[in-house]
Design a protein around this motif. Structure first.
Motif, PDB file in Angstrom:
ATOM      1  N   ARG A   1      10.644  39.033 -14.245  1.00 16.85           N
ATOM      2  CA  ARG A   1       9.958  38.203 -15.227  1.00 16.85           C
ATOM      3  C   ARG A   1      10.628  38.368 -16.589  1.00 16.85           C
ATOM      4  O   ARG A   1      11.195  39.424 -16.871  1.00 16.85           O
ATOM      5  N   PRO A   2      10.524  37.333 -17.435  1.00 18.16           N
ATOM      6  CA  PRO A   2      11.221  37.362 -18.722  1.00 18.16           C
ATOM      7  C   PRO A   2      10.868  38.578 -19.575  1.00 18.16           C
ATOM      8  O   PRO A   2      11.720  39.107 -20.287  1.00 18.16           O
ATOM      9  N   ASN A   3       9.616  39.035 -19.448  1.00 20.28           N
ATOM     10  CA  ASN A   3       9.174  40.148 -20.281  1.00 20.28           C
ATOM     11  C   ASN A   3      10.002  41.414 -20.049  1.00 20.28           C
ATOM     12  O   ASN A   3      10.445  42.071 -20.989  1.00 20.28           O
TER      13      ASN A   3
ATOM     14  N   LYS B   1      13.429  41.188 -21.549  1.00 22.32           N
ATOM     15  CA  LYS B   1      13.452  41.393 -23.020  1.00 22.32           C
ATOM     16  C   LYS B   1      13.331  42.865 -23.362  1.00 22.32           C
ATOM     17  O   LYS B   1      14.081  43.399 -24.182  1.00 22.32           O
TER      18      LYS B   1
ATOM     19  N   ARG C   1      25.567  32.691 -26.690  1.00 24.32           N
ATOM     20  CA  ARG C   1      25.236  31.772 -25.592  1.00 24.32           C
ATOM     21  C   ARG C   1      25.886  30.425 -25.795  1.00 24.32           C
ATOM     22  O   ARG C   1      25.927  29.901 -26.896  1.00 24.32           O
TER      23      ARG C   1
ATOM     24  N   GLU D   1      24.910  26.930 -24.721  1.00 28.86           N
ATOM     25  CA  GLU D   1      23.657  26.425 -24.151  1.00 28.86           C
ATOM     26  C   GLU D   1      23.839  25.498 -22.951  1.00 28.86           C
ATOM     27  O   GLU D   1      22.903  25.276 -22.185  1.00 28.86           O
TER      28      GLU D   1
ATOM     29  N   ALA E   1      23.710  27.260 -17.742  1.00 33.11           N
ATOM     30  CA  ALA E   1      22.372  27.708 -17.362  1.00 33.11           C
ATOM     31  C   ALA E   1      22.277  27.784 -15.846  1.00 33.11           C
ATOM     32  O   ALA E   1      22.723  26.886 -15.137  1.00 33.11           O
TER      33      ALA E   1
ATOM     34  N   SER F   1      18.855  32.090 -15.358  1.00 33.64           N
ATOM     35  CA  SER F   1      18.751  32.115 -16.824  1.00 33.64           C
ATOM     36  C   SER F   1      17.551  31.288 -17.278  1.00 33.64           C
ATOM     37  O   SER F   1      16.909  31.609 -18.272  1.00 33.64           O
ATOM     38  N   GLU F   2      17.245  30.224 -16.538  1.00 34.86           N
ATOM     39  CA  GLU F   2      16.073  29.417 -16.894  1.00 34.86           C
ATOM     40  C   GLU F   2      14.792  30.200 -16.627  1.00 34.86           C
ATOM     41  O   GLU F   2      13.862  30.196 -17.419  1.00 34.86           O
ATOM     42  N   ARG F   3      14.782  30.907 -15.505  1.00 37.47           N
ATOM     43  CA  ARG F   3      13.606  31.721 -15.160  1.00 37.47           C
ATOM     44  C   ARG F   3      13.389  32.820 -16.191  1.00 37.47           C
ATOM     45  O   ARG F   3      12.270  33.122 -16.579  1.00 37.47           O
TER      46      ARG F   3
ATOM     47  N   GLU G   1      14.458  32.846 -19.248  1.00 38.68           N
ATOM     48  CA  GLU G   1      14.476  32.309 -20.620  1.00 38.68           C
ATOM     49  C   GLU G   1      15.633  32.878 -21.427  1.00 38.68           C
ATOM     50  O   GLU G   1      15.477  33.279 -22.583  1.00 38.68           O
TER      51      GLU G   1
END
Lengths: 246, 436
Positions: free
Chosen positions: B403-405, B408, B422, B424, B427, B431-433, B435
């Motif tokens: 998960r993104p959390n 990070k 990056r 942009e 992707a 990378s979308e999942r 974020e």
């Protein structure tokens, strides 16, 4: 075939041609690669030098040009002892059947152009009185015309007949003429086609079959199980064959 | 061409427009057309090299460009397979400075994942051995990135999100023979295993196979494999005839195994048998490079053993000071879970690069396979919390469900640095999942 025999590959940019180039270079043969835009293969030169320690030269060549064969061969850095013709053009069947100009291009690219070049080369090679070979890549599509692919098939059938004639003509010389009929191969040409996995091979496998066939001086080489498949397909009586949809 | 493709774990699958450029002009056309992700050999386990709009396969751009036999400096296109590199250079006495556990990866993929090997404690990751990389942005222009540049720091380990790696310059290492002197050590529990890995620091290579399903006194029992390139003096008559052995022929798994084949019971059985074999085989032996570095490559398509459902590989790294406590909790949680866990691998990491989103950090890394299921996903969520609490992170090349959390928190400052580099247009589903 001695391992430093120079090899000329006509139509060298195709995936099958490149696989054949790797196979010959891996056995120590210097290569002359002929293709329409030589600069597109520039990166091959250092690659083969490092990988195999063999020299590669690139030459501009148009498969459909019906003149200038002798000059082309004269201008090569050395006279080839093995020539592989891997030129091929497959277009949409419907378009080619409906457009005479496109049909002409398919026939000239797959058949007439290469045949004329090999005719000139064969005479020279046979005259050297040394072991030498011409390898022409046809297609199983040339074994029996199908509604889906008969313009291409007809051109490849013509090419195969020409090669067969050359083989007989030079039977008494040191020149060996080999016809190769790959079945389905995963290449740029077949990308996007829905090919049956179990009878579809990679270009490397075709190249290995070709080199093995050459060692044993086979006349007609099919890859993987295609000899058997084509034996069956060619044995189907016409009244039945014409109703089949494949 | 639209095609359903997937990563090595075979989950998830996605229908992607796959492009296969064969020269620079075709590559520029593919890269400048809109959203894309480059793809190497497809050996990332999850969704790192999947982009439905445009997935650009680099496999045909695989040429060697220059080699200096004095220094071992090599330049090559990014689509070159490591297996090809090995075929060419092992017989000449050269070896990649860092290699992952499979040779069926591309140089570009090795850069993008900043791969590590069994010598991480000495040699660092792949990024430590590069002279430069060439990166093409979505403007179609190439830039040479040298190790001190910001672009380099974010591209190494950057999962192809700063642009596509087109050429790589690296230094190979000299070897005297293609044989490896291997010493295997049995560790009866986790403490012994970690001690053995710390003691084995003097060896070039070290890694432990760990049984994550054993409990009680045998909790964390392991077989530690230490290794070094054998010198001429190390090998005997059986090997001197063939100082640089060739890679083995690969056997293929012809079809998907049924889903039930690998489960908790067979995992327990497999691990027990493997451990006993390790105990019997303890000691020193000489084995060839292919068997030592790439044991699983002998079976083409071993991922099919997990059946149609596919599998997830979970690989975390935990910083040194929290490593033992973290590993105890992670392995404990796996033992309590009802999932099978095959092929646990434990490794001591040396200092990481500390740049961008390169994975390795000084400490320990543990990697395990789980057959894909909702229970396995729940278990991995629980493992995530342990990893987070211990300041750890997950490896993007393996991930298909983070998960993104956690991304990070786990990657912190490096992630901020990376975000500035990056491109942009690049992707992946990953990378979308996440974020990114």
């Amino acid at each position: 075939m001695i391992s430093d025999a120079p090899v000329l590959i006509l139509g060298a940019r195709s995936d099958i041609a490149l696989a054949i180039a790797h196979a010959f270079a891996g056995r120590g043969h210097p290569l002359m690669l002929a293709l329409r835009s030589p600069n597109r293969l520039q990166a091959i030169v250092p690659d083969f030098e490092i990988r195999y320690g063999v020299e590669v030269t690139l030459h501009s060549y148009s498969a459909t040009k019906l003149t200038g064969q002798a000059e082309f061969l004269d201008n090569l850095p050395q006279q080839p002892q093995i020539i592989v013709c891997a030129v091929g053009l497959m277009t949409d069947q419907e378009e080619a059947a409906g457009d005479p100009a496109l049909a002409k291009q398919v026939v000239e690219t797959n058949f007439l152009g290469p045949a004329v070049m090999l005719e000139v080369a064969a005479e020279r090679m046979a005259a050297t009185n040394e072991d030498c070979a011409i390898i022409g890549i046809g297609s199983v599509a040339g074994d029996r015309g199908r509604a889906k692919n008969y313009v291409y098939g007809a051109a490849k059938a013509g090419f195969a007949a020409w090669l067969s004639g050359l083989r007989q003509k030079y039977a008494a010389t040191q020149l060996h003429v080999m016809t190769v009929k790959p079945g389905f191969v995963r290449t740029q040409m077949t990308a996007g086609m829905n090919l049956p996995g179990p009878v579809t091979v990679d270009p490397d496998a075709v190249a290995e079959d070709i080199l093995k066939g050459l060692e044993k001086k086979h006349h007609v080489v099919y890859t993987s199980v295609w000899r058997w498949i084509m034996t069956i397909i060619c044995a189907i009586p016409e009244p039945i064959f014409k109703k089949l949809k494949f | 061409m639209k095609q359903e493709i997937w990563g090595w774990g075979r989950a998830p699958r996605a229908v992607c427009e796959v492009l296969q450029p064969r020269d620079k002009a075709e590559l520029v056309a593919a890269v400048t057309a809109g959203k894309l992700i480059p793809r190497g050999a497809g050996r990332a386990y999850g969704d790192a090299a999947l982009q439905p709009e445009r997935t650009v396969s680099m496999r045909h751009l695989n040429r060697l460009l220059a080699f200096d036999p004095e220094t071992g400096a090599l330049e090559a296109e990014a689509g070159l397979m490591l297996s090809d590199l090995l075929d060419v250079f092992v017989p000449r006495g050269w070896f990649p400075p860092v290699t992952p556990g499979s040779k069926f990866v591309t140089l570009g993929g090795m850069v993008a994942a900043d791969v590590h090997g069994k010598n991480h404690h000495h040699a660092g990751s792949f990024g430590h051995h590069l002279d430069w990389v060439e990166v093409m942005g979505s403007d179609g222009k190439t830039r040479i990135a040298k190790p001190n540049s910001r672009l380099f720091k974010s591209t190494v380990g950057g999962m192809g999100l700063t642009g596509v790696v087109t050429r790589v310059a690296l230094k190979l290492r000299k070897i005297e023979t293609g044989w490896i002197k291997q010493e295997s050590v049995v560790a009866r529990n986790l403490g012994e295993a970690m001690d053995a890995l710390e003691d084995g620091e003097s060896y070039d290579y070290s890694v432990a196979w760990i049984d994550c399903l054993a409990s009680g006194d045998a909790f964390g029992r392991s077989i530690i494999y230490l290794g070094e390139h054998a010198t001429q003096a190390d090998i005997d008559y059986r090997q001197t005839d063939d100082p640089f052995p060739k890679a083995r022929k690969m056997r293929n798994i012809p079809m998907d195994a049924p889903n039930w084949l690998l489960n908790r019971t067979t995992a327990r059985l497999f691990n027990a048998v493997y451990y006993r074999a390790g105990v019997r085989g303890e000691g020193e032996r000489i084995i060839d490079w292919d068997k030592y570095f790439y044991p699983l490559d002998a079976i083409g398509g071993w991922n099919r053993l997990y059946g149609k459902r596919g599998f997830a590989q979970y690989q975390c790294a935990i910083p040194l000071e929290a490593a033992e406590a973290g590993l105890r909790q992670v392995i404990g949680e796996i033992g309590r879970g009802s999932e099978g866990a095959f092929l646990g691998v434990l490794k001591r990491f040396g200092p990481g690069r500390g740049t961008g989103i390169s994975f390795p950090i000084e400490g320990y890394t543990l990697a395990l396979d789980f057959p894909m299921s909702s229970r396995a996903l729940d278990l991995m969520d629980r493992l995530d919390r342990i990893v987070e609490d211990h300041g750890g992170r997950l490896y993007l090349a393996k991930d298909n469900r983070m998960r993104p959390n956690l991304m990070k928190i786990g990657y912190g400052k490096g992630l901020t640095e990376f975000a500035k580099q990056r491109d942009e247009a690049f992707a992946s589903l990953q990378s979308e999942r996440l974020e990114l």
